[in-house]
Enzyme design. Structure first.
Site, short mmCIF file in Angstrom:
data_model
loop_
_atom_site.label_atom_id
_atom_site.label_comp_id
_atom_site.label_asym_id
_atom_site.label_seq_id
_atom_site.Cartn_x
_atom_site.Cartn_y
_atom_site.Cartn_z
N PRO A 16 0.91 -1.32 0.07
CG PRO A 16 -0.16 -1.27 1.88
CD PRO A 16 0.52 -1.85 1.10
CD GLU A 17 2.98 3.63 -4.19
OE1 GLU A 17 2.72 4.99 -4.34
OE2 GLU A 17 3.48 3.15 -5.21
#
Ligand SMILES: [Zn+2]
Length: 269
Positions: free
Chosen positions: A2-3
């Site tokens: 996840p960013e």
């Protein structure tokens, strides 16, 4: 992995669902890797605390807690590669690889699930800000200063979490494309005008991704744990060999800072 936009979406979803809730009790699994703080300290901090707010700091999810004795502490969660936070009914099956279950006063449970165990759980007193600046709020002069006299490729510096926290591979490529800057350009060679474009495009890309994610919050944190990651329609990332959406030239893929990097040889200079 996840960013920033995904973590923001998840933190906002958790805030909507559980802020104001009190944590009644905590169960911790036996695997040591996810625990950055000792298990007993995590349990002691969480049990009886009220969740005031859930928010994103860098790529961390931060739970601001009000303790039983008016103390203020924080529960910090890093999702790693495969970590998930699920808000679940207690009767629903506890998934494999669950490392923490917090039982809430409303009867629901907050579960941390992470098959690959790169995620981390930590508690601390006071306030966590993490290293680096926040890409959504940094002003232009501070942003420009980050790259002053630096000879590394601009893409490598965008990924450097000590400068800007939360920017990952996808959004680095996408913002460089929108700013018309090649990923290998030496940072100090960027003009003021190019830095302005990059500052603006980075914020725009992240904000668009956050807005796109709003609709998938429920998919993400729901009890069955389906991964609900939205994808911003990428203009270069993952499009090697496909025509550029602007000029029709083929998108190229190279390696910068050890990461697969995508750009348009015509639109980016
Ligand atoms: Zn192009």
């Amino acid at each position: 992995m996840p960013e920033l936009p995904e973590v923001e979406t998840i933190a906002n979803g958790l805030h909507k669902r559980i802020s104001g809730e009190r944590i009644e009790s905590v169960w911790l699994g036996r695997k040591p890797e996810p625990l950055k703080s000792p298990a007993a300290e995590i349990a002691r901090t969480l049990e009886g605390a009220r969740v005031k707010e859930v928010r994103r700091v860098g790529k961390h999810i931060v739970f601001d807690l009000a303790g039983r004795n008016d103390g203020h502490s924080q529960w910090i969660v890093h999702l790693g590669m495969t970590g998930r936070m699920l808000v679940a009914n207690p009767e629903s099956e506890v998934p494999k690889h669950t490392h923490l279950v917090a039982r809430l006063a409303s009867g629901r449970e907050l579960r941390f699930v992470d098959p690959r165990r790169f995620g981390r759980l930590e508690v601390r007193e006071g306030s966590f800000s993490g290293p680096g600046s926040e890409p959504l709020t940094i002003d232009f002069e501070d942003f420009a200063r980050l790259f002053h006299r630096r000879t590394a490729p601009i893409k490598a510096l965008l990924l450097n979490q000590n400068l800007l926290h939360g920017v990952g591979n996808i959004y680095a490529d996408e913002s460089l494309f929108r700013a018309g800057i090649r990923p290998r350009r030496r940072a100090h060679s960027l003009t003021r005008n190019e830095l302005k474009k990059l500052h603006a495009s980075l914020r725009k890309v992240l904000k668009e991704a956050i807005a796109a994610g709003g609709s998938s919050i429920s998919d993400y944190v729901d009890a069955d744990g389906e991964e609900g990651f939205f994808q911003l329609r990428h203009r270069v990332y993952g499009r090697e060999g496909e025509p550029c959406l602007v000029c029709k030239k083929k998108i190229k893929k190279i390696v910068v800072a050890g990461r697969g990097t995508h750009y348009c040889p015509e639109c980016q200079r």
